[in-house]
Design a protein around this motif. Structure first.
Motif, PDB file in Angstrom:
ATOM      1  N   THR B 139       0.802  -1.177  -0.063  1.00 51.48           N
ATOM      2  CA  THR B 139       0.084  -0.191   0.144  1.00 51.48           C
ATOM      3  C   THR B 139       0.893   1.291  -0.176  1.00 51.48           C
ATOM      4  OG1 THR B 139      -0.142  -0.066   2.436  1.00 51.48           O
ATOM      5  CG2 THR B 139      -1.860  -1.011   1.175  1.00 51.48           C
ATOM      6  N   SER B 140       1.969   1.036  -0.583  1.00 50.89           N
ATOM      7  CA  SER B 140       3.052   2.248  -0.776  1.00 50.89           C
ATOM      8  C   SER B 140       2.518   3.482  -1.355  1.00 50.89           C
ATOM      9  CB  SER B 140       4.292   1.800  -1.156  1.00 50.89           C
ATOM     10  OG  SER B 140       4.231   1.036  -2.136  1.00 50.89           O
ATOM     11  N   GLY B 141       1.596   3.338  -2.125  1.00 52.12           N
ATOM     12  CA  GLY B 141       1.117   4.365  -3.051  1.00 52.12           C
ATOM     13  C   GLY B 141       1.066   3.779  -4.555  1.00 52.12           C
ATOM     14  N   ASN B 142       1.605   2.788  -5.043  1.00 52.19           N
ATOM     15  CA  ASN B 142       1.182   2.139  -6.289  1.00 52.19           C
ATOM     16  C   ASN B 142       0.403   0.815  -6.325  1.00 52.19           C
ATOM     17  OD1 ASN B 142       3.281   0.712  -5.000  1.00 52.19           O
ATOM     18  ND2 ASN B 142       4.816   1.173  -6.787  1.00 52.19           N
TER      19      ASN B 142
END
Lengths: 292, 252
Positions: B139-142
């Motif tokens: 779920t780090s942004g990508n």
């Protein structure tokens, strides 16, 4: 982790229950095929020949040990599961209505299994143990009448692909010219250890005299004192077996993870097996007790 | 259906706390509308008890819409009462007759200890879920949209059916063995059927089954009672799938 899980886990116990159970279904089918010979016209000869084959053939020996192991494992696993399952609900319900959501057989596998286990033990004492350990087991006899002579009794034996009619006197075990006879082809035979037929001259084992398991079976179910009780007990055990199979057969497939488009067929086959096999087993003692 | 009032007798399990011994208490409750839900009937009983300066009956409930899995109750020998495919909050008093005696007991399982009266602690289910009932997602942004991976419709439907489990515990409560295999089967299946669940499939089933055994649930004997009492209609197929997954994982 993986290795210990296959022995200890709840699901692994189900696999073993299913595998041993299905193997025992195969055993039932084989045992039934053998027993049905008791209904044939020449039952004595057929059944005793079959009994000799079953007690001497090495392949059968391996299968029989697998069967003993399966029965013990199935029973021990079942007892273990039953105790664990009871422990999973230490406080019981006051009011239950189990018939609303499950069948009688599925809820009473342990009780039915216990009835079957008691039956197996008594059954083995009555037949299996006598066949294996009884030193005074009756031997299969036949009476032959020749014109002009007194009818004479012979023991029936087999070996090297031939049938033997062994003179009663040969039982003494002494090799004498006159004590052994074989129909058709005279040969000097003697009997050692009650059932082993030896060529008296060369002292070589040539075959076996039939243990009369047919007579033991017929006498057992026709016994004036306990014959009726034995027959009824047998029928009750087969009833328990029928209910046990009714649930057990299809349940084994579910435990092994097989629940798909074939499940209706598996259920149908299982239920047919559960009715037909115990019914045919039960007909045999009923037939023996109530006829002849 | 015309509304009417019935008078009923209740036999309710009362237990002061987790350590105390409990017993069935008998109550008489008059003028219960057949339109009221089972939980409303219990509310009515509690009002009566409070008026009589007695301790009200503790019972679990939350959404009262049949989707949260919070309500429980073993009613007249059946989980969530005499009807099938519903939770207790969706059970109505029209299922009972005037003069009926209704037995109300908590879920009974070693793994579901009674907290008070009809309330049981179902956190064993949470611990099973935590042992493997998840997928690890970056779920780090990508984050990749779940729908970008094609899933056969048949598999998606089956996964959805399994995911319908609300973890109410009716399967455990009704099982004569106190087995949680329908719950665990559903939770394992929900992921086993989807591509996202494959990565952790081996550990998932082994860990969830191990946790299930450690919690003290019984062993499934395929009576099928759970499938009938499940308010969400979770099928026994899910237990078979778990058995397959476990065999696959154990032999790795």
């Amino acid at each position: 982790m993986a290795k210990s899980a296959l022995l200890k886990s709840s699901i692994a116990k189900k696999y073993w229950m299913a595998l041993t159970g299905l193997f025992l279904c195969l055993f039932l089918a084989g045992h039934l095929a053998g027993n049905l010979q008791l209904l044939l016209p020449n039952a004595s000869e057929k059944f005793n020949a079959y009994a000799l084959f079953m007690t001497t053939n090495p392949a059968v020996k391996i299968l029989s040990y697998l069967t003993y192991i399966s029965i013990i494992f199935h029973a021990v696993d079942g007892i273990l599961l039953t105790f664990q399952n009871r422990a999973a609900r230490p406080v019981r319900y006051v009011k239950t209505n189990p018939a609303a959501n499950s069948g009688f057989a599925s809820r009473n596998m342990a009780v039915l299994g216990t009835v079957i286990l008691i039956f197996i033990v008594t059954h083995m004492v009555n037949f299996w143990a006598r066949m294996h350990f009884d030193k005074n087991i009756p031997l299969m006899k036949t009476t032959i009448s020749v014109k002009g002579q007194e009818p004479r009794e012979f023991y029936v034996g087999t070996g090297d692909g031939q049938y033997y009619m062994v003179d009663q006197v040969a039982l003494e075990g002494e090799a004498k010219d006159t004590t052994a006879n074989m129909m058709m082809m005279p040969k000097q035979l003697k009997i050692v250890n009650r059932t082993e037929v030896y060529n008296a001259g060369a002292n070589v084992k040539v075959g076996n005299v039939y243990k009369d398991l047919h007579k033991i079976t017929v006498d057992f179910f026709r016994d004036p004192k306990v014959g009726l009780l034995a027959t009824l007990g047998y029928v009750i055990a087969m009833l328990a077996l029928a209910f046990h199979l009714w649930h057990g057969f299809q349940s084994a497939f579910q435990s092994l993870g097989i629940n798909n488009k074939f499940t209706p067929t598996i259920k149908f086959v299982g239920r047919a097996f559960a009715i037909i096999v115990p019914l045919l087993f039960a007909i045999i003692p009923l037939y023996i007790h109530f006829t002849k | 259906m015309a509304s009417k009032s019935i008078n009923i007798n209740l036999k309710v399990w009362r237990q002061k706390n987790a350590k105390a011994n409990g017993a069935m208490e008998t109550y008489k409750l008059d003028d219960v509308s057949t339109d009221s839900s089972f939980l409303e009937m219990l509310d009515q009983l509690n009002e009566q008890l409070v008026t009589e300066k007695k301790e009200p009956v503790a019972f679990d409930h939350d959404c009262r819409e049949g989707i949260c899995g919070m309500c429980s109750l073993f009613i007249n020998g059946r989980a969530h009462g005499p009807e099938t495919g519903i939770t207790t909050c969706q059970l109505h008093m029209r299922s009972f007759k005037d003069g009926d005696t209704i037995y109300i007991e908590p879920w009974r399982s070693k793994a579901f200890p009674v907290v008070k009266d009809l309330v049981v602690d179902r956190s064993a289910f949470d611990r099973i879920q935590q042992a493997g009932g998840f997928v690890s997602v970056n779920t780090s942004g990508n984050t990749i949209d779940a729908n970008s991976i094609p899933v056969p419709k048949q598999d998606a439907d089956k996964a959805f059916e399994a995911a319908a489990c609300i973890g109410c515990g009716a399967c455990v409560a009704t099982c004569k063995n106190g087995s949680a295999m329908l719950f665990v089967g559903a939770k394992v299946s929900q992921y086993a059927l989807l591509p996202q669940g494959q990565v952790e499939a081996t550990d998932r089933v082994l860990n969830m089954v191990r946790q299930m055994d450690e919690e003290g649930f019984g062993n499934c004997t395929n009576t099928g009672a759970c499938e009938i009492e499940c308010p969400k209609g979770i099928s026994l197929e899910n237990i078979a799938r778990m058995n397959r997954e476990f065999l696959k994982a154990s032999s790795k």
